[in-house]
Design an enzyme around this catalytic site. Structure first.
Site, mmCIF file in Angstrom:
data_model
loop_
_atom_site.group_PDB
_atom_site.id
_atom_site.type_symbol
_atom_site.label_atom_id
_atom_site.label_comp_id
_atom_site.label_asym_id
_atom_site.label_seq_id
_atom_site.Cartn_x
_atom_site.Cartn_y
_atom_site.Cartn_z
ATOM 1 N N GLU A 47 41.080 36.489 41.446
ATOM 2 C CA GLU A 47 39.677 36.039 41.468
ATOM 3 C C GLU A 47 39.632 34.511 41.641
ATOM 4 O O GLU A 47 40.425 33.797 41.042
ATOM 5 C CB GLU A 47 39.006 36.420 40.136
ATOM 6 N N LYS A 117 31.001 41.064 43.473
ATOM 7 C CA LYS A 117 31.145 41.473 42.062
ATOM 8 C C LYS A 117 29.836 42.072 41.549
ATOM 9 O O LYS A 117 28.785 41.416 41.605
ATOM 10 C CB LYS A 117 31.545 40.252 41.243
ATOM 11 N N CYS A 158 37.430 41.640 38.211
ATOM 12 C CA CYS A 158 37.557 41.212 36.814
ATOM 13 C C CYS A 158 36.681 42.007 35.849
ATOM 14 O O CYS A 158 36.995 43.136 35.515
ATOM 15 C CB CYS A 158 37.318 39.716 36.722
HETATM 16 N N1 LIG Z 1 36.072 36.540 35.375
HETATM 17 C C1 LIG Z 1 35.732 37.533 34.594
HETATM 18 O O1 LIG Z 1 34.990 38.419 34.954
HETATM 19 C C2 LIG Z 1 36.341 37.502 33.235
HETATM 20 C C3 LIG Z 1 36.227 38.827 32.524
HETATM 21 C C4 LIG Z 1 36.791 38.783 31.162
HETATM 22 O O2 LIG Z 1 37.472 37.860 30.762
HETATM 23 C C5 LIG Z 1 36.491 39.901 30.279
HETATM 24 O O3 LIG Z 1 36.880 39.821 29.119
HETATM 25 O O4 LIG Z 1 35.866 40.877 30.704
#
Ligand SMILES: NC(=O)CCC(=O)C(=O)O
Length: 233
Positions: A47, A117, A158
Protein backbone atom coordinates in the site's frame (compact mmCIF):
# COMPACT_ATOMS: atom_id res chain seq x y z
CA UNK A 1 0.38 -32.47 -25.47
CA UNK A 2 1.54 -29.47 -23.44
CA UNK A 3 -0.12 -29.34 -20.03
CA UNK A 4 -0.91 -26.10 -18.28
CA UNK A 5 1.37 -25.32 -15.34
CA UNK A 6 -0.55 -25.60 -12.08
CA UNK A 7 1.86 -23.67 -9.93
CA UNK A 8 3.32 -20.21 -10.05
CA UNK A 9 5.55 -18.07 -7.90
CA UNK A 10 4.11 -15.00 -6.15
CA UNK A 11 6.50 -12.41 -4.68
CA UNK A 12 5.63 -9.73 -2.15
CA UNK A 13 7.86 -6.67 -2.36
CA UNK A 14 8.26 -5.14 1.11
CA UNK A 15 9.82 -1.84 0.09
CA UNK A 16 10.32 1.23 2.25
CA UNK A 17 8.83 4.35 0.68
CA UNK A 18 10.27 7.66 1.84
CA UNK A 19 9.58 11.26 0.95
CA UNK A 20 11.24 11.20 -2.50
CA UNK A 21 8.73 9.87 -5.02
CA UNK A 22 11.27 9.33 -7.81
CA UNK A 23 13.44 7.24 -5.48
CA UNK A 24 10.39 5.31 -4.25
CA UNK A 25 9.55 4.34 -7.83
CA UNK A 26 13.16 3.43 -8.64
CA UNK A 27 13.52 1.24 -5.56
CA UNK A 28 10.18 -0.50 -6.13
CA UNK A 29 11.20 -1.21 -9.74
CA UNK A 30 14.57 -2.64 -8.66
CA UNK A 31 12.85 -4.96 -6.20
CA UNK A 32 10.27 -6.11 -8.77
CA UNK A 33 13.11 -6.87 -11.22
CA UNK A 34 14.91 -8.84 -8.53
CA UNK A 35 11.76 -10.84 -7.76
CA UNK A 36 11.21 -11.58 -11.45
CA UNK A 37 14.82 -12.64 -11.91
CA UNK A 38 14.26 -15.08 -9.04
CA UNK A 39 11.35 -16.65 -10.89
CA UNK A 40 8.32 -14.69 -9.67
CA UNK A 41 5.48 -14.61 -12.22
CA UNK A 42 3.13 -12.54 -10.06
CA UNK A 43 4.51 -9.68 -7.97
CA UNK A 44 2.76 -7.36 -5.52
CA UNK A 45 3.88 -4.03 -4.14
CA UNK A 46 2.56 -2.70 -0.81
CA UNK A 47 0.00 0.00 0.00
CA UNK A 48 1.22 3.52 -0.83
CA UNK A 49 4.47 2.37 -2.40
CA UNK A 50 5.12 5.76 -4.01
CA UNK A 51 4.57 7.98 -0.95
CA UNK A 52 4.78 8.00 2.82
CA UNK A 53 1.52 6.73 4.34
CA UNK A 54 -0.51 9.51 5.95
CA UNK A 55 -3.41 11.83 5.23
CA UNK A 56 -1.07 14.83 5.04
CA UNK A 57 0.83 13.18 2.16
CA UNK A 58 -2.04 11.99 -0.04
CA UNK A 59 -2.89 15.39 -1.57
CA UNK A 60 0.78 16.02 -2.37
CA UNK A 61 1.60 12.61 -3.86
CA UNK A 62 -1.66 11.82 -5.65
CA UNK A 63 -1.64 11.24 -9.42
CA UNK A 64 -4.09 10.44 -12.15
CA UNK A 65 -4.42 6.75 -13.07
CA UNK A 66 -3.40 5.47 -15.60
CA UNK A 67 -1.80 8.70 -16.86
CA UNK A 68 0.54 9.42 -13.94
CA UNK A 69 4.26 8.58 -13.57
CA UNK A 70 3.69 5.77 -11.05
CA UNK A 71 1.11 3.91 -13.12
CA UNK A 72 3.12 4.33 -16.33
CA UNK A 73 6.11 2.87 -14.54
CA UNK A 74 4.03 -0.13 -13.42
CA UNK A 75 2.82 -0.85 -16.94
CA UNK A 76 6.33 -0.66 -18.42
CA UNK A 77 7.76 -2.75 -15.59
CA UNK A 78 5.14 -5.49 -15.97
CA UNK A 79 5.99 -5.70 -19.68
CA UNK A 80 9.75 -5.63 -19.10
CA UNK A 81 9.65 -8.35 -16.42
CA UNK A 82 6.79 -10.31 -18.06
CA UNK A 83 5.00 -10.48 -14.74
CA UNK A 84 1.51 -9.88 -13.49
CA UNK A 85 2.22 -6.78 -11.43
CA UNK A 86 -0.15 -5.81 -8.61
CA UNK A 87 0.75 -2.19 -8.10
CA UNK A 88 0.20 -2.02 -4.34
CA UNK A 89 -1.58 1.28 -4.07
CA UNK A 90 -1.03 4.95 -4.69
CA UNK A 91 -3.07 8.01 -3.83
CA UNK A 92 -5.10 8.55 -7.00
CA UNK A 93 -6.44 11.94 -8.09
CA UNK A 94 -9.73 11.50 -9.94
CA UNK A 95 -11.87 14.55 -10.68
CA UNK A 96 -12.05 16.43 -7.35
CA UNK A 97 -11.45 13.32 -5.19
CA UNK A 98 -8.53 11.27 -3.93
CA UNK A 99 -8.72 7.46 -3.72
CA UNK A 100 -6.36 4.79 -2.40
CA UNK A 101 -5.99 2.85 -5.63
CA UNK A 102 -4.43 -0.40 -6.81
CA UNK A 103 -3.74 -0.95 -10.52
CA UNK A 104 -2.83 -4.35 -11.92
CA UNK A 105 -0.92 -4.93 -15.16
CA UNK A 106 -0.41 -8.07 -17.19
CA UNK A 107 2.85 -9.34 -18.76
CA UNK A 108 1.97 -7.43 -21.95
CA UNK A 109 1.77 -4.16 -20.00
CA UNK A 110 -2.01 -3.85 -20.34
CA UNK A 111 -4.05 -2.78 -17.34
CA UNK A 112 -6.16 -5.64 -15.97
CA UNK A 113 -7.79 -4.01 -12.95
CA UNK A 114 -8.26 -0.77 -11.08
CA UNK A 115 -9.38 -1.18 -7.48
CA UNK A 116 -10.18 1.67 -5.11
CA UNK A 117 -10.00 0.85 -1.38
CA UNK A 118 -13.58 0.18 -0.29
CA UNK A 119 -13.26 0.44 3.49
CA UNK A 120 -11.34 3.50 4.62
CA UNK A 121 -9.08 3.16 7.64
CA UNK A 122 -10.80 5.22 10.33
CA UNK A 123 -9.85 4.07 13.80
CA UNK A 124 -9.33 5.46 17.27
CA UNK A 125 -7.63 3.20 19.77
CA UNK A 126 -7.30 5.56 22.78
CA UNK A 127 -3.72 6.24 23.78
CA UNK A 128 -2.40 4.18 20.86
CA UNK A 129 -3.44 5.22 17.37
CA UNK A 130 -5.96 7.53 15.74
CA UNK A 131 -6.13 7.59 11.97
CA UNK A 132 -8.86 8.95 9.71
CA UNK A 133 -8.31 8.20 6.03
CA UNK A 134 -11.77 9.60 5.29
CA UNK A 135 -10.52 13.11 6.19
CA UNK A 136 -8.86 13.13 2.76
CA UNK A 137 -9.80 9.99 0.82
CA UNK A 138 -13.03 8.87 -0.77
CA UNK A 139 -14.03 5.21 -0.69
CA UNK A 140 -14.21 3.04 -3.79
CA UNK A 141 -17.47 1.38 -4.74
CA UNK A 142 -16.55 -1.81 -6.59
CA UNK A 143 -14.78 -5.08 -5.78
CA UNK A 144 -12.29 -6.08 -8.49
CA UNK A 145 -10.89 -9.38 -9.68
CA UNK A 146 -8.46 -10.25 -12.46
CA UNK A 147 -7.63 -13.45 -14.29
CA UNK A 148 -4.31 -15.15 -14.92
CA UNK A 149 -3.56 -18.44 -16.65
CA UNK A 150 -3.43 -20.07 -13.20
CA UNK A 151 -6.47 -18.68 -11.38
CA UNK A 152 -8.61 -15.68 -10.60
CA UNK A 153 -7.35 -13.14 -8.04
CA UNK A 154 -9.36 -10.83 -5.76
CA UNK A 155 -8.11 -7.44 -4.59
CA UNK A 156 -8.38 -5.55 -1.31
CA UNK A 157 -6.28 -2.89 0.36
CA UNK A 158 -5.17 -3.20 4.00
CA UNK A 159 -8.18 -2.36 6.21
CA UNK A 160 -10.40 -4.12 3.64
CA UNK A 161 -8.99 -7.38 5.02
CA UNK A 162 -11.07 -6.89 8.16
CA UNK A 163 -14.27 -7.47 6.19
CA UNK A 164 -14.99 -11.18 5.60
CA UNK A 165 -17.90 -10.26 3.31
CA UNK A 166 -15.51 -8.92 0.65
CA UNK A 167 -13.34 -12.04 0.80
CA UNK A 168 -16.48 -14.22 0.65
CA UNK A 169 -17.70 -12.36 -2.41
CA UNK A 170 -14.37 -13.05 -4.13
CA UNK A 171 -14.53 -16.70 -3.10
CA UNK A 172 -18.02 -16.91 -4.61
CA UNK A 173 -16.68 -15.40 -7.83
CA UNK A 174 -14.11 -18.19 -8.03
CA UNK A 175 -10.96 -16.44 -6.76
CA UNK A 176 -8.25 -18.73 -5.46
CA UNK A 177 -5.88 -15.99 -4.28
CA UNK A 178 -6.70 -12.77 -2.41
CA UNK A 179 -4.05 -10.04 -2.42
CA UNK A 180 -4.10 -7.17 0.07
CA UNK A 181 -1.36 -4.54 -0.24
CA UNK A 182 -1.17 -3.11 3.27
CA UNK A 183 0.45 -1.03 5.96
CA UNK A 184 -0.73 -2.13 9.41
CA UNK A 185 0.86 -0.36 12.37
CA UNK A 186 2.59 -1.17 15.64
CA UNK A 187 -0.71 -1.40 17.57
CA UNK A 188 -2.98 -3.42 15.29
CA UNK A 189 -0.16 -5.23 13.47
CA UNK A 190 0.92 -7.52 16.31
CA UNK A 191 -2.70 -8.06 17.33
CA UNK A 192 -4.41 -8.73 14.02
CA UNK A 193 -2.20 -8.84 10.89
CA UNK A 194 -1.38 -12.55 10.80
CA UNK A 195 -4.71 -13.47 12.44
CA UNK A 196 -6.70 -11.74 9.68
CA UNK A 197 -4.67 -13.29 6.86
CA UNK A 198 -5.15 -16.75 8.34
CA UNK A 199 -8.84 -16.10 9.02
CA UNK A 200 -9.54 -15.02 5.42
CA UNK A 201 -7.70 -18.09 4.12
CA UNK A 202 -9.42 -20.60 6.35
CA UNK A 203 -12.92 -19.17 6.10
CA UNK A 204 -12.77 -18.81 2.29
CA UNK A 205 -10.38 -21.70 1.51
CA UNK A 206 -8.14 -19.46 -0.57
CA UNK A 207 -4.52 -18.32 -0.52
CA UNK A 208 -4.20 -14.89 1.12
CA UNK A 209 -1.26 -12.54 0.54
CA UNK A 210 -0.65 -9.48 2.73
CA UNK A 211 2.09 -7.29 1.25
CA UNK A 212 3.31 -4.61 3.69
CA UNK A 213 5.66 -1.70 3.44
CA UNK A 214 8.80 -2.18 5.54
CA UNK A 215 9.07 -0.73 9.02
CA UNK A 216 10.75 2.64 9.54
CA UNK A 217 10.85 3.57 13.22
CA UNK A 218 11.44 7.23 12.31
CA UNK A 219 8.35 7.53 10.06
CA UNK A 220 5.24 9.45 11.14
CA UNK A 221 3.33 6.15 10.65
CA UNK A 222 5.36 3.12 11.70
CA UNK A 223 4.32 0.09 9.67
CA UNK A 224 4.29 -3.41 11.12
CA UNK A 225 5.85 -5.10 8.08
CA UNK A 226 5.72 -8.92 8.19
CA UNK A 227 4.41 -9.56 4.65
CA UNK A 228 3.04 -13.06 4.43
CA UNK A 229 1.25 -15.60 2.26
CA UNK A 230 -1.16 -18.05 3.88
CA UNK A 231 -2.46 -21.30 2.39
CA UNK A 232 -6.10 -22.47 2.66
CA UNK A 233 -4.90 -24.99 5.20
N1 LIG B 1 -3.69 1.29 5.92
C1 LIG B 1 -4.62 0.65 6.58
O1 LIG B 1 -5.71 0.41 6.11
C2 LIG B 1 -4.23 0.20 7.95
C3 LIG B 1 -5.17 -0.84 8.50
C4 LIG B 1 -4.81 -1.25 9.87
O2 LIG B 1 -3.75 -0.96 10.38
C5 LIG B 1 -5.79 -2.03 10.61
O3 LIG B 1 -5.53 -2.29 11.78
O4 LIG B 1 -6.83 -2.40 10.07
Amino acid sequence: MATKAQTFRLALVQCLPGSNKVKNLQRAAEMVREAASNGAQVVSLPECFNSPYGTRYFPEYCEPVPDGDSTRMLSELAKETKTYLIGGSIPEKYQDKIYNTCSVFGPDGNQLALYRKLHLFDIDVPGKIKFTESDVLSPGQTPQTFDTEWCKFGLGICYDARFPELAGLYRNRGCKVLVYPGAFNMTTGPAHWELLARARSVDCQVYTAFCSVARDESATYVAWGHSLIVSPW
